[in-house]
Motif scaffolding. Structure first.
Motif, PDB file in Angstrom:
ATOM      1  N   VAL A  89       0.880  -1.320  -0.012  1.00 17.41           N
ATOM      2  CA  VAL A  89       0.013  -0.094   0.143  1.00 17.41           C
ATOM      3  C   VAL A  89       0.787   1.306   0.071  1.00 17.41           C
ATOM      4  CG1 VAL A  89      -1.776   1.182   1.247  1.00 17.41           C
ATOM      5  CG2 VAL A  89      -1.875  -1.014   0.964  1.00 17.41           C
ATOM      6  N   CYS A  92       2.264   1.961  -3.310  1.00 17.68           N
ATOM      7  CA  CYS A  92       1.257   2.784  -4.322  1.00 17.68           C
ATOM      8  C   CYS A  92       0.964   4.265  -4.012  1.00 17.68           C
ATOM      9  CB  CYS A  92      -0.257   1.874  -4.407  1.00 17.68           C
ATOM     10  SG  CYS A  92       0.080   0.264  -4.719  1.00 17.68           S
ATOM     11  N   VAL A  93       0.892   4.429  -2.787  1.00 26.93           N
ATOM     12  CA  VAL A  93       0.633   5.981  -2.282  1.00 26.93           C
ATOM     13  C   VAL A  93       1.752   6.833  -2.634  1.00 26.93           C
ATOM     14  CG1 VAL A  93      -0.180   7.459  -0.472  1.00 26.93           C
ATOM     15  CG2 VAL A  93      -1.035   5.103  -0.663  1.00 26.93           C
ATOM     16  N   PHE A 120      -3.098   7.449   4.060  1.00 27.48           N
ATOM     17  CA  PHE A 120      -3.069   6.221   3.563  1.00 27.48           C
ATOM     18  C   PHE A 120      -1.540   5.900   3.612  1.00 27.48           C
ATOM     19  CE2 PHE A 120      -7.274   6.249   1.641  1.00 27.48           C
ATOM     20  CZ  PHE A 120      -7.702   4.965   1.897  1.00 27.48           C
ATOM     21  N   SER A 124      -0.011   2.977   6.262  1.00 27.03           N
ATOM     22  CA  SER A 124       0.730   1.918   5.511  1.00 27.03           C
ATOM     23  C   SER A 124       2.182   1.776   6.014  1.00 27.03           C
ATOM     24  CB  SER A 124       0.640   1.820   4.039  1.00 27.03           C
ATOM     25  OG  SER A 124       1.149   3.085   3.709  1.00 27.03           O
TER      26      SER A 124
END
Length: 452
Positions: A89, A92-93, A120, A124
């Motif tokens: 995660v 991705c962020v 986020f 994560s």
């Protein structure tokens, strides 16, 4: 209770190696969040409020991850599945957050996008970070925990060093360090990209190299009986039964982490004005005219890169000091000395206007950081027994998150107290306050009763 055998150096190293990648992500966040939101158009007096989300995410996520992983067992282990999901995660962020100003959104929409991405990202990162601390508590005996957390501290600071330097390095090799209004420079964007790549590679390495204890072996090493496994408990009950070290070290943690929240939030503005003579512009807020730093100027963005260098110097100081701490036989004295040196470093920033002399201040700050990364967890995990190691470490993360939430919530109000028409960037006063907090934390170390 069966004793955990000694582990070789490289096994201790492998347990924590993924922390290197996680800390790169955390360093990029710490050094660039104020810069990113200032570039998007945030009011300097509101910057501290953007920092509430990260610790708020941590105080919720880490106890949950700790409690769940205490009761988890898969073919991949107990803690590693949560580590891997958190890292995915985060990757991705990290590819989205620095592009908050690049999608053609309005300023307010870009702010909202950035805030959601930040939430986020920190959730994560917290999910990926906590398993490393838990695995040391799970797999390392009391005799070696000091060494294990020192290795973790070294990898943490090495990752910080890399993360802090990336924007400066990219700018030095010709990647643009300035961008149109409201857009994050490419030097920052590419730093997040390379950090994301390193993060996932490091986590894959640790996941492949570390084999956690299976349930029966774990229970034997931690004195968990069949009755203990059946016991129903809650986080509140565990807090009531927490060892005294949990609370006394937590008090020290409060002052330490509040101090570093001030550093992450206000160093950029301090260095921009005091060292790089960043130009100021007039703005209107609620009908009131104020002079603020020009965040689109070359000087401000250059100061942002230099803050990365200063944080890197702090990381170097931490690495060096982390090798000194184990040589000091009295652990509490090492803790006190480290925090006092850090306090002196913060306060000295008020008097310094040369970018290179600031190196001395941040080396001293690094001494406090090294102690904060290693000593609290060594003291706490030595005081813990039974099958709730992950839950306790997750709850202990509250002693890191709560002070950051308090500092972020009150930072704007405190900053306004220092603001006057002739005081464009009062942020340096917040760093002096950080130094005072570390001194108070050093005084609180004296009440800690640790297990020898």
């Amino acid at each position: 209770m069966k004793k955990i055998p000694d582990l070789g150096f490289w096994k201790l190293w492998n347990i924590s190696f993924g922390f290197f990648g996680v800390q790169i992500a955390y360093a990029l966040q710490s050094a660039n969040i104020s810069r990113i939101f200032s570039t998007l158009g945030a009011d300097p007096h509101s910057l501290s409020y953007f920092w509430i989300l990260p610790p708020l995410a941590g105080i919720i996520v880490q106890p949950v991850i700790g409690a769940l992983s205490d009761r988890t067992w898969t073919r991949f282990g107990r803690r590693i599945p949560y580590l891997f999901i958190g890292a995915l995660v985060a990757v991705c962020v990290m590819c989205l957050l620095p592009n908050a100003g690049s999608f053609g959104m309005t300023v307010s929409a870009a702010m909202v996008f950035g805030l959601i991405s930040l939430m986020f990202l920190d959730t994560s990162i917290n999910m990926a970070m906590q398993p490393f601390k838990m695995m040391v508590g799970d797999m390392v005996n009391e005799k070696q925990k000091g060494l294990a957390y020192s290795i973790q501290s070294f990898l943490c600071n090495a990752g910080s060093l890399a993360g802090y330097l990336f924007p400066f390095i990219f700018a030095a090799i010709g990647i643009s360090n300035i961008a149109p209004k409201g857009v994050i420079p490419d030097s920052v964007i590419y730093s997040f990209y390379i950090g994301a790549l390193i993060l996932i590679l490091c986590v894959i390495y640790t996941s492949a190299k570390v084999k956690e204890f299976p349930p029966e072996e774990y229970a034997a090493y931690h004195g968990i009986t069949h009755e203990d496994k059946k016991e129903k408990t809650t986080m509140l009950k565990l807090l009531v039964k927490a060892p005294k070290a949990f609370w006394t070290v937590g008090l020290v943690q409060f002052f330490c982490w509040a101090a570093f929240m001030f550093m992450w939030t206000y160093t950029n503005g301090t260095v921009a004005l005091n060292v790089f003579d960043t130009p100021v512009i007039e703005t209107m807020t609620n009908g009131v005219s104020r002079m603020v730093l020009d965040t689109q100027s070359v000087q401000y963005q250059t100061a942002g890169d230099w803050v990365g260098i200063l944080f890197a110097v702090q990381a170097i100081g931490s690495v060096i000091w982390a090798t000194v701490i184990p040589m000091i036989q009295n652990r509490k004295f090492a803790y006190i000395l480290s925090l006092v040196l850090g306090g002196i470093g913060f306060i000295s920033i008020f008097f310094i206007h040369n970018q290179y002399v600031l190196f001395a201040s941040f080396v001293l700050i690094g001494c406090a950081w090294a102690a904060m990364l290693a000593l609290p967890f060594t003291i706490l995990t030595n005081a813990l027994t039974g099958g709730h190691m992950g839950t306790y470490l997750g709850l202990f993360n509250g002693t890191i998150c709560v002070p950051q939430i308090v500092a972020a919530s009150l930072g704007g109000m405190i900053l306004k107290m220092f603001t006057s028409p002739d005081n464009v960037a009062p942020e340096v006063n917040m760093l002096v306050l950080a130094g005072v907090f570390l001194m108070i934390g050093a005084g609180c170390v004296s009440i800690i009763k640790e297990k020898e």
